[in-house]
Design a protein around this motif. Structure first.
Motif, short mmCIF file in Angstrom:
data_model
loop_
_atom_site.label_atom_id
_atom_site.label_comp_id
_atom_site.label_asym_id
_atom_site.label_seq_id
_atom_site.Cartn_x
_atom_site.Cartn_y
_atom_site.Cartn_z
N LYS A 216 0.83 -1.21 0.00
CA LYS A 216 0.00 0.00 0.00
C LYS A 216 0.86 1.25 0.00
CE LYS A 216 -3.84 2.35 0.26
NZ LYS A 216 -3.19 3.64 0.01
N VAL A 217 1.97 1.25 0.74
CA VAL A 217 2.80 2.44 0.88
C VAL A 217 3.78 2.59 -0.27
CG1 VAL A 217 4.60 3.53 2.31
CG2 VAL A 217 2.60 2.50 3.39
N ILE A 218 4.37 1.49 -0.70
CA ILE A 218 5.47 1.59 -1.66
C ILE A 218 5.20 0.83 -2.96
CG2 ILE A 218 6.87 -0.43 -1.02
CD1 ILE A 218 9.28 1.48 -0.93
N GLY A 219 4.02 0.23 -3.08
CA GLY A 219 3.72 -0.56 -4.28
C GLY A 219 3.46 0.26 -5.52
N GLY A 220 3.10 1.52 -5.37
CA GLY A 220 2.80 2.34 -6.54
C GLY A 220 1.63 1.76 -7.32
N GLN A 221 1.81 1.59 -8.63
CA GLN A 221 0.78 1.02 -9.50
C GLN A 221 0.86 -0.50 -9.58
OE1 GLN A 221 -1.61 3.06 -10.72
NE2 GLN A 221 -0.52 4.63 -9.53
N PHE A 222 1.71 -1.09 -8.77
CA PHE A 222 1.89 -2.55 -8.77
C PHE A 222 0.80 -3.18 -7.91
CE2 PHE A 222 3.94 -6.48 -7.21
CZ PHE A 222 4.30 -7.04 -8.42
N ASP A 223 -0.19 -3.78 -8.56
CA ASP A 223 -1.35 -4.32 -7.84
C ASP A 223 -1.04 -5.70 -7.26
OD1 ASP A 223 -3.05 -2.18 -8.26
OD2 ASP A 223 -3.70 -2.94 -10.21
N VAL A 224 -1.49 -5.92 -6.02
CA VAL A 224 -1.48 -7.25 -5.41
C VAL A 224 -2.88 -7.48 -4.83
CG1 VAL A 224 0.99 -7.29 -4.90
CG2 VAL A 224 -0.60 -6.34 -3.22
N LEU A 225 -3.16 -8.71 -4.44
CA LEU A 225 -4.51 -9.03 -3.97
C LEU A 225 -4.91 -8.21 -2.75
CD1 LEU A 225 -4.62 -12.92 -4.41
CD2 LEU A 225 -5.93 -11.22 -5.69
N ALA A 226 -3.97 -8.03 -1.81
CA ALA A 226 -4.30 -7.32 -0.58
C ALA A 226 -4.72 -5.88 -0.86
CB ALA A 226 -3.11 -7.35 0.38
N THR A 227 -3.99 -5.19 -1.73
CA THR A 227 -4.36 -3.81 -2.04
C THR A 227 -5.60 -3.76 -2.92
OG1 THR A 227 -2.79 -3.85 -3.90
CG2 THR A 227 -2.02 -2.92 -1.82
N ASP A 228 -5.82 -4.81 -3.72
CA ASP A 228 -7.02 -4.84 -4.55
C ASP A 228 -8.28 -4.95 -3.69
OD1 ASP A 228 -8.28 -4.65 -6.95
OD2 ASP A 228 -8.09 -6.76 -7.49
N ILE A 229 -8.21 -5.71 -2.59
CA ILE A 229 -9.34 -5.77 -1.66
C ILE A 229 -9.64 -4.37 -1.12
CG2 ILE A 229 -10.12 -6.67 0.57
CD1 ILE A 229 -8.43 -9.15 0.06
N TYR A 230 -8.60 -3.65 -0.74
CA TYR A 230 -8.76 -2.31 -0.19
C TYR A 230 -9.41 -1.37 -1.22
CZ TYR A 230 -7.50 1.95 2.39
OH TYR A 230 -7.53 3.13 3.07
N LYS A 231 -8.97 -1.48 -2.48
CA LYS A 231 -9.54 -0.63 -3.53
C LYS A 231 -11.01 -0.96 -3.77
CE LYS A 231 -5.16 -0.05 -6.02
NZ LYS A 231 -4.41 -0.42 -7.25
N GLN A 232 -11.33 -2.25 -3.78
CA GLN A 232 -12.71 -2.65 -4.03
C GLN A 232 -13.64 -2.17 -2.92
OE1 GLN A 232 -13.88 -4.12 -6.70
NE2 GLN A 232 -12.04 -4.86 -7.72
N VAL A 233 -13.17 -2.24 -1.67
CA VAL A 233 -14.03 -1.92 -0.52
C VAL A 233 -14.04 -0.42 -0.24
CG1 VAL A 233 -14.36 -2.25 1.95
CG2 VAL A 233 -13.75 -4.19 0.51
N VAL A 234 -12.86 0.18 -0.08
CA VAL A 234 -12.77 1.59 0.31
C VAL A 234 -12.92 2.51 -0.91
CG1 VAL A 234 -11.31 3.35 1.35
CG2 VAL A 234 -11.36 1.05 2.30
N GLY A 235 -12.25 2.16 -2.00
CA GLY A 235 -12.26 3.04 -3.16
C GLY A 235 -13.56 2.99 -3.95
N GLN A 236 -14.11 1.77 -4.16
CA GLN A 236 -15.27 1.63 -5.03
C GLN A 236 -16.54 1.19 -4.30
OE1 GLN A 236 -14.23 -0.78 -8.49
NE2 GLN A 236 -12.08 -0.21 -8.30
N GLN A 237 -16.42 0.91 -3.01
CA GLN A 237 -17.58 0.48 -2.21
C GLN A 237 -18.26 -0.76 -2.81
OE1 GLN A 237 -18.77 2.15 0.84
NE2 GLN A 237 -16.64 2.77 0.61
#
Length: 555
Positions: A216-237
């Motif tokens: 989340k802090v240093i991945g930049g545009q490099f997607d992984v499953l953990a950050t994808d969960i965060y985007k789906q829930v927090v970013g896109q609801q």
């Protein structure tokens, strides 16, 4: 009649223990799985959500990115940890106690600390940016380096345990047969540590693939499953898609856990009653080699910790390098302020007290009281289940379960108490195994003697079992406190307006651009955990000294 009543009460308490673990782990996971096969309106759609996610191409990025980053980190960490463990157990280097302390420091820090330090070291304005030869730290390089930092102690402790129990007779036989040091290494040292190597590999792989903080802090545009969960829930609801990604993240963690348990069942005792402890002999060439093997890990850890401390004290990087405590004025920053730190300490203390009592009492019921075999097996399975559940998945499942209006426990949602419950559940398995190991080491004659003296098992628990298990209880308490202070993934979805935590504040300050205050909060968390470790060490020293004095008085 009295003994029969006690047996029924013990069984009832263990049934209640199974109920608690079902409520804290199994029921939320079931709710998560059911959410993944429903649409936003709550209608059952089967595997349509999975098909939609797989068809979006996300698997080709997030899923495989997670796999290869976790695999590469696993190889690097296990190699470095094995080198360090060999140097600490097979040489006569001075100050090994200090070196071990340095190598274990990352376990006291939140995973976010390493990512922040790497930004200051190799970021766009980093002091060592040129060392990357034009490559970017924001992406897989940063994720791998950050993951290696915080997972290294986990692998090291496993390998140290495996290599410290080596049978000295095997090395004596190799010397008698005039085997070269290289041949001895491959035929004695490596086979003796093979189960430790496999366990360390699975542990590191699981920790990295489920980690949220570093990418989340240093991945930049490099997607992984953990950050994808965060985007789906927090970013896109899109909670149903967050559940789908959580299930996909759960699969490799479950497979790694199952494989590790299978390998451990194949393990046999390498140190028997006939074994002799291995004692390394003085060898300057081997000692120099050991020092060289320790150097990469020690330098890397000191560089990350040192950079975090320095960055937290710099007034304004990189334009004003004067040192001050300005970055520790958290109430002037976005992210949570000092209230978040106080909340973290309160939560960690709550997790420590509630978790330690729950873990030890349930472990005592399972190990030291008469219980039906099936019930013991069920409880042990429930106790180990959290080991295979990523924190992010558990946290999201708590949203679906406890935020349901029909759930009578809905009132605790968003409070500090639900954070305590989630954290206890998340770290229950390792604490359970520690307590079980300590209880197995006690002679079962204690209970038999107690019954012959007409003393109940409750009295034996208070007067004998608890005092003898105090070192293990202190270990469990410290483990729960430290992990409660440093965890991010298990609580990032659950905190409320008045229950924000220090580890989440680090994440929020980093997102707001307050990177130096984020480093300061991460350093403060590390110092707090180090202080807890110091207190635990002093208590154990006092306890060992009191025990020796008691034994001398008995003799």
């Amino acid at each position: 009649m009295r003994q029969l009543g006690q047996r029924w009460s013990f069984t009832l308490f263990l049934v209640l223990g199974c109920g608690v673990l079902t409520l804290l782990v199994l029921a939320p996971l079931y709710t998560l799985l059911s959410k993944s096969v429903k649409n936003k309106a709550g209608d059952f759609v089967g595997l349509d959500n999975f098909a939609q996610y797989l068809g979006s191409g996300a698997v080709e990025s997030a899923f495989f990115n997670s796999l290869w980053v976790a695999s590469l980190s696993m190889v690097v960490v296990v190699l470095l940890a094995f080198m360090a463990a060999w140097a600490l157990t097979r040489t006569r280097l001075p100050m090994t106690g200090l070196i071990r302390g340095i190598l274990i420091v990352p376990i006291l820090a939140p995973s976010l600390l390493s990512a922040i330090s790497l930004v200051y070291l190799f970021g766009n304005q980093g002091v060592l940016k040129s060392w990357l030869f034009g490559a970017e730290i924001y992406g897989p390089i940063g994720v791998v380096l950050g993951s290696c930092f915080w997972t290294f102690p986990h692998a090291l402790m496993i390998l140290l345990t495996a290599m410290e129990n080596a049978d000295g007779r095997h090395y004596e036989a190799a010397t008698s047969l005039k085997a070269s040091p290289w041949r001895t290494f491959w035929t004695v040292t490596v086979p003796g540590a093979r189960y430790g190597l496999v366990s360390a590999a699975f542990v590191v792989f699981t920790l990295v693939i489920t980690d949220f903080g570093v990418p989340k802090v240093i991945g930049g545009q490099f997607d992984v499953l953990a950050t994808d969960i965060y985007k789906q829930v927090v970013g896109q609801q899109r909670f149903e898609m967050g559940a789908v990604v959580s299930v996909l993240l759960l699969l490799p963690a479950l497979l790694a856990f199952a494989a590790d348990r299978y390998v451990q069942r194949k393990q046999t005792a390498s140190f028997t009653a006939q074994s002799t402890p291995y004692r390394s002999r003085t060898n300057k060439a081997r000692d120099c080699l050991g020092a060289l093997m320790l150097l990469p890990a020690v330098v890397f850890i000191l560089a990350i910790i040192g950079m975090a401390i320095y960055a937290s004290l710099v007034t304004f990087w990189p334009y004003n390098l004067d040192l001050s405590f300005r970055n520790y004025q958290f109430d002037l920053m976005d992210g949570g302020g000092w209230g978040a730190y106080i909340n973290s300490v309160q939560m960690a203390l709550g997790v420590m007290v509630l978790g330690t009592a729950l873990v030890f009492f349930n472990a005592w019921l399972m190990e030291r009281t008469p219980q039906p075999t099936g019930l013991k097996g069920l409880f042990h399975l429930l106790a180990l289940l959290p080991l295979a559940v990523p924190g992010l998945v558990l946290g999201l499942s708590y949203i679906f379960f406890f935020n349901d209006p029909d759930n009578p426990l809905n009132v605790i949602y968003g409070s500090l108490f639900i954070l305590i419950l989630c954290t206890v559940a998340h770290f229950y398995a390792v604490s359970h195994l520690t307590a079980i190991t300590a209880l197995k080491q006690l002679d079962r004659e204690f209970e038999a003697v107690g019954e012959s003296l007409n003393a109940s098992r409750w009295r034996v628990l208070v007067t004998v079992t608890l005092p003898l298990c105090l070192p293990a209880i202190l270990d469990v308490a410290l483990y729960l406190f430290v992990n409660a202070m440093t965890t991010v993934s298990a609580v990032v979805f659950l905190y409320g307006h008045d229950s924000q935590l220090a580890s989440v504040a680090v994440l929020n300050m980093d997102e707001a651009g307050d990177i130096a205050p984020a480093a300061a909060m991460a350093v403060l968390i590390t110092i707090t955990c180090a202080g807890a470790k110091l207190v635990q060490g002093l208590l154990r020293f006092w306890l060992d000294r009191s025990t020796r004095a008691w034994r001398q008085g008995k003799t």
